[in-house]
Design a protein around this motif. Structure first.
Motif, mmCIF file in Angstrom:
data_model
loop_
_atom_site.group_PDB
_atom_site.id
_atom_site.type_symbol
_atom_site.label_atom_id
_atom_site.label_comp_id
_atom_site.label_asym_id
_atom_site.label_seq_id
_atom_site.Cartn_x
_atom_site.Cartn_y
_atom_site.Cartn_z
ATOM 1 N N THR A 1 0.791 -1.217 -0.276
ATOM 2 C CA THR A 1 0.238 -0.338 0.173
ATOM 3 C C THR A 1 1.060 1.711 -0.248
ATOM 4 O OG1 THR A 1 -1.845 -1.534 0.811
ATOM 5 C CG2 THR A 1 -1.946 1.358 1.654
ATOM 6 N N LEU A 2 0.606 2.278 -0.548
ATOM 7 C CA LEU A 2 1.628 3.020 -1.195
ATOM 8 C C LEU A 2 1.587 3.942 -0.322
ATOM 9 C CD1 LEU A 2 0.937 3.560 -5.131
ATOM 10 C CD2 LEU A 2 4.206 2.503 -3.184
ATOM 11 N N GLU A 3 2.704 4.302 0.607
ATOM 12 C CA GLU A 3 2.348 5.586 0.966
ATOM 13 C C GLU A 3 3.254 7.009 0.661
ATOM 14 O OE1 GLU A 3 4.783 5.528 5.015
ATOM 15 O OE2 GLU A 3 4.266 4.236 5.789
ATOM 16 N N ASP A 4 3.895 7.213 -0.883
ATOM 17 C CA ASP A 4 4.259 7.857 -1.161
ATOM 18 C C ASP A 4 3.807 7.388 -2.846
ATOM 19 O OD1 ASP A 4 7.002 6.771 -1.292
ATOM 20 O OD2 ASP A 4 7.314 8.353 0.750
ATOM 21 N N ASP A 5 5.100 7.909 -3.667
ATOM 22 C CA ASP A 5 5.204 8.025 -4.811
ATOM 23 C C ASP A 5 6.706 6.884 -4.731
ATOM 24 O OD1 ASP A 5 6.793 9.998 -5.001
ATOM 25 O OD2 ASP A 5 5.774 10.903 -7.187
ATOM 26 N N LYS A 6 7.167 6.871 -3.975
ATOM 27 C CA LYS A 6 9.192 6.213 -4.397
ATOM 28 C C LYS A 6 8.775 5.140 -3.753
ATOM 29 C CE LYS A 6 10.699 10.625 -4.826
ATOM 30 N NZ LYS A 6 9.430 11.263 -5.240
ATOM 31 N N LEU A 7 8.762 4.355 -4.342
ATOM 32 C CA LEU A 7 9.902 2.271 -4.437
ATOM 33 C C LEU A 7 11.681 2.901 -3.716
ATOM 34 C CD1 LEU A 7 8.201 1.166 -6.988
ATOM 35 C CD2 LEU A 7 7.562 1.079 -4.376
ATOM 36 N N ARG B 1 23.570 1.520 -6.664
ATOM 37 C CA ARG B 1 23.676 1.082 -5.596
ATOM 38 C C ARG B 1 22.858 -0.762 -5.824
ATOM 39 N NH1 ARG B 1 24.692 4.451 -2.108
ATOM 40 N NH2 ARG B 1 25.299 3.708 0.059
ATOM 41 N N TRP B 2 21.613 -1.113 -4.882
ATOM 42 C CA TRP B 2 21.929 -2.694 -4.897
ATOM 43 C C TRP B 2 21.095 -2.800 -5.567
ATOM 44 C CZ3 TRP B 2 23.650 -5.395 -1.666
ATOM 45 C CH2 TRP B 2 24.532 -5.148 -0.907
ATOM 46 N N ALA B 3 20.222 -1.879 -6.498
ATOM 47 C CA ALA B 3 19.584 -1.329 -8.080
ATOM 48 C C ALA B 3 20.021 -2.887 -8.198
ATOM 49 C CB ALA B 3 18.691 -0.221 -8.405
ATOM 50 N N THR C 1 12.890 4.551 -12.989
ATOM 51 C CA THR C 1 14.516 4.850 -12.304
ATOM 52 C C THR C 1 14.739 6.054 -12.210
ATOM 53 O OG1 THR C 1 14.535 2.646 -13.470
ATOM 54 C CG2 THR C 1 16.015 3.811 -12.275
ATOM 55 N N LEU C 2 15.374 5.937 -11.329
ATOM 56 C CA LEU C 2 16.271 7.724 -10.764
ATOM 57 C C LEU C 2 17.811 6.940 -10.001
ATOM 58 C CD1 LEU C 2 12.940 8.855 -8.585
ATOM 59 C CD2 LEU C 2 13.580 9.014 -10.415
ATOM 60 N N ALA C 3 18.162 8.004 -9.484
ATOM 61 C CA ALA C 3 19.596 8.114 -8.931
ATOM 62 C C ALA C 3 19.800 7.118 -8.028
ATOM 63 C CB ALA C 3 20.174 9.241 -8.689
ATOM 64 N N GLY C 4 20.339 6.002 -8.100
ATOM 65 C CA GLY C 4 20.662 5.101 -6.735
ATOM 66 C C GLY C 4 20.077 3.954 -6.862
ATOM 67 N N SER C 5 19.177 3.586 -6.039
ATOM 68 C CA SER C 5 18.650 2.166 -5.510
ATOM 69 C C SER C 5 17.363 2.662 -5.540
ATOM 70 C CB SER C 5 18.572 1.416 -4.839
ATOM 71 O OG SER C 5 19.099 1.798 -3.922
ATOM 72 N N ASN C 6 16.694 3.756 -6.317
ATOM 73 C CA ASN C 6 15.294 4.477 -6.419
ATOM 74 C C ASN C 6 14.839 4.357 -7.826
ATOM 75 O OD1 ASN C 6 15.868 6.112 -3.253
ATOM 76 N ND2 ASN C 6 17.793 6.334 -4.549
ATOM 77 N N TRP C 7 13.719 4.279 -7.327
ATOM 78 C CA TRP C 7 12.493 4.588 -8.668
ATOM 79 C C TRP C 7 11.099 5.578 -7.644
ATOM 80 C CZ3 TRP C 7 14.519 0.054 -6.543
ATOM 81 C CH2 TRP C 7 14.955 -0.860 -7.436
ATOM 82 N N LYS C 8 9.831 5.996 -8.924
ATOM 83 C CA LYS C 8 9.177 6.713 -8.850
ATOM 84 C C LYS C 8 8.481 5.573 -9.616
ATOM 85 C CE LYS C 8 6.690 10.846 -9.963
ATOM 86 N NZ LYS C 8 7.012 12.183 -10.461
ATOM 87 N N ILE C 9 7.272 5.490 -8.852
ATOM 88 C CA ILE C 9 5.626 4.826 -9.289
ATOM 89 C C ILE C 9 5.135 5.612 -9.312
ATOM 90 C CG2 ILE C 9 5.335 4.183 -7.126
ATOM 91 C CD1 ILE C 9 4.043 1.366 -8.264
ATOM 92 N N HIS C 10 4.396 5.443 -10.981
ATOM 93 C CA HIS C 10 3.369 6.468 -11.146
ATOM 94 C C HIS C 10 1.748 5.591 -10.674
ATOM 95 C CE1 HIS C 10 5.954 9.396 -13.336
ATOM 96 N NE2 HIS C 10 6.465 8.474 -13.827
#
Length: 502
Positions: free
Chosen positions: A56-62, A75-77, A97-106
């Protein structure tokens, strides 16, 4: 006499059951579904894990853990492939796909979504600053993962997370998580920090559990050479655990913000000896057909990191200026513990004091330049903080014992800190340490702190050892130390205290 049926009691039991079920396996206490992960591992392709999850999404970041895998831009990604997302209705969701081991989900916050991705377990193909044990790896008998190397997460406030395994029939899972008795491969995890800072082994390894009061130590043994020695390892662990519990006056008592009642130690055979702690858990790799030094290092890693469940978790420094006490004094009690269980005799204890600690202290270019209070330098100046902190602890122990005819010791300080700070969110500081050590020794320690803790003067270890029934000298970059051939009664009491006998 007939029995009456108590509906109030039954209803109360039912509520307790439902609360336990929903919070432990699938629902948060507000009734909304919790995040859950399902990990698929095939015995024929161990170097691949398929992870499916509903969150359940708290925000748009993974994201994956920001700790470790610094050598890769992502990183781990770096080890994640084929990341996909869908709505609960099966509609695809775009991921950037964002910098590092981060993603934005729409997708909107509050949405329930599905994720699926693959972890390629080829971490051993790369060089790691602390060895491969901080990452994932495969062995013929199974696979090791850290939470940081496998879980993609969202938000910060998630609780009661479920992790389920789909693994070969003959495999088992060893983890520090709470297990469902009715579903052996389903686990409940308190929160995202616990999830990320955990580790597990899945395979045909062997497991052993040690219980003391409300604390459980779990061992996972992998590899024929390790399993043959499992009785020796568990005997060592029980002896060390009992020594620490007796010393402190209880089992680990962490702060409410970092609560735990389990720790796992995962031992596997490998081409090299290495080890690391993640959260409250220990990973150790032992070199196959290793020599005595390899055995020493493996056991030292365990005894050192295990002591941190007290000195580091039950009572914690408020700042980096006390890292010397956390790390150095832990080294001192690590040697005492290894002597206590008979792994080290007195000669080996003193040899280790020189070979492992004094040598690194003498060669560390930070000694004489930086003070012990600069704990932020501990990774670059191991000899200064870990060895120097140990020598400060030995010096204070000898000062306290000699000035009080062995009635007091550094043990008193450890028990006091455990009793005062165990189970709290508070921490000790440098002023308190100086005050406690002065009180225990009945001698003002301001000058010692000015010179050797706040200042940069070398600690003359030989001087303090000679107070305790030893013949010691520092010469040509080595510490030469042995017990006096003829000790009087007080000297023997002090040297016994140094070895942890009293």
């Amino acid at each position: 006499m007939s029995a009456k049926f108590n509906f109030r009691s039954v209803n109360s039991c039912l509520l307790v059951f439902l609360f336990t079920f929903f919070t432990a396996f699938g629902y948060e206490t507000d009734g909304s579904p919790s995040d859950n992960y399902r990990i698929h591992i095939d015995a024929n392709s161990k170097k691949k894990a398929i992870v499916e999850c509903e969150i359940t999404l708290e925000d748009d970041k993974l994201y994956m853990s920001p700790i470790g895998a610094n050598q890769f831009p992502s990183r781990w990604a770096h080890f994640v492939n084929d990341l996909e997302a869908w709505s609960m209705k099966g509609e695809p969701i775009k991921i950037d796909t964002l910098a590092g081991s981060n993603w934005k989900i729409h997708a909107d916050p509050g949405s329930r979504i599905k994720l699926k991705y693959r972890i390629n377990l080829d971490h051993e193909d790369f060089k790691w600053s602390g060895g491969i044990d901080g990452a994932a790896y495969a062995r013929d008998w199974g696979v090791f993962y850290t939470g940081r190397s496998i879980f993609i997460m969202n938000g910060q406030q998630k609780k009661d997370i479920t992790v389920e395994f789909d693994i070969p029939k003959k495999w088992k899972v060893s983890s520090p998580w709470t297990n469902s008795l009715s579903q052996p491969l389903v686990y409940s995890v308190n929160n995202l920090t616990t999830l990320s800072d955990s580790m597990f082994f899945a395979g045909t390894h062997e497991e052993y559990r040690i219980q003391r009061e409300n604390f459980e130590l779990i061992f996972a043994f992998g590899g024929a050479e390790i399993i043959v020695q499992k009785d020796k390892f568990t005997s060592m662990a029980e002896g060390i655990m009992d020594y620490y519990i007796n010393l402190m006056g209880g089992v680990p008592n962490p702060s409410p913000e970092d609560a735990f009642d389990k720790s796992i130690v995962i031992l596997n055979s490998s081409s090299n000896t290495d080890g690391e702690v993640i959260g409250n858990h220990i990973s150790i790799l032992l070199k196959e057909n290793g020599d005595m030094m390899s055995e020493m290092i493996g056991r030292f890693i365990f005894a050192h990191e295990f002591f941190h469940l007290w000195n580091g978790k039950s009572f914690t420094p408020a700042g980096n200026d006390c890292e010397w006490f956390k790390e150095g004094v832990t080294n001192y009690y690590t040697l005492k513990a290894l002597y206590h269980i008979g792994f080290l005799d007195k000669n080996a204890y003193l040899k280790t004091l020189n070979d492992l600690f004094y040598q690194r202290y003498d060669k560390d270019k930070g000694v004489g330049v930086y003070s012990l209070t600069q704990g932020d330098l501990k990774h670059d100046h191991w000899g200064l903080i870990y060895s120097g902190g140990m020598f400060a602890g030995i010096a204070q122990d000898m000062i306290i014992r000699s000035s009080t005819s062995n009635k007091n010791s550094l043990d008193n300080i450890m028990r006091h800190l455990y009793k005062k700070y165990g189970g709290t969110n508070e921490g000790y500081d440098l002023d308190e340490l100086e005050s406690l050590l002065s009180e225990a020794s009945e001698t003002d320690q301001a000058e010692f702190f000015k010179d050797h803790i706040l200042g940069t003067k070398r600690i003359p270890l030989y001087k303090y050892l000679n107070m305790g029934g030893f013949d010691a000298e520092e010469t040509d970059g080595s510490l030469l130390v042995q017990l006096k051939k003829e000790q009087n009664g007080p000297e023997k009491e002090l040297s016994d205290g140094f070895f942890g006998v009293n």
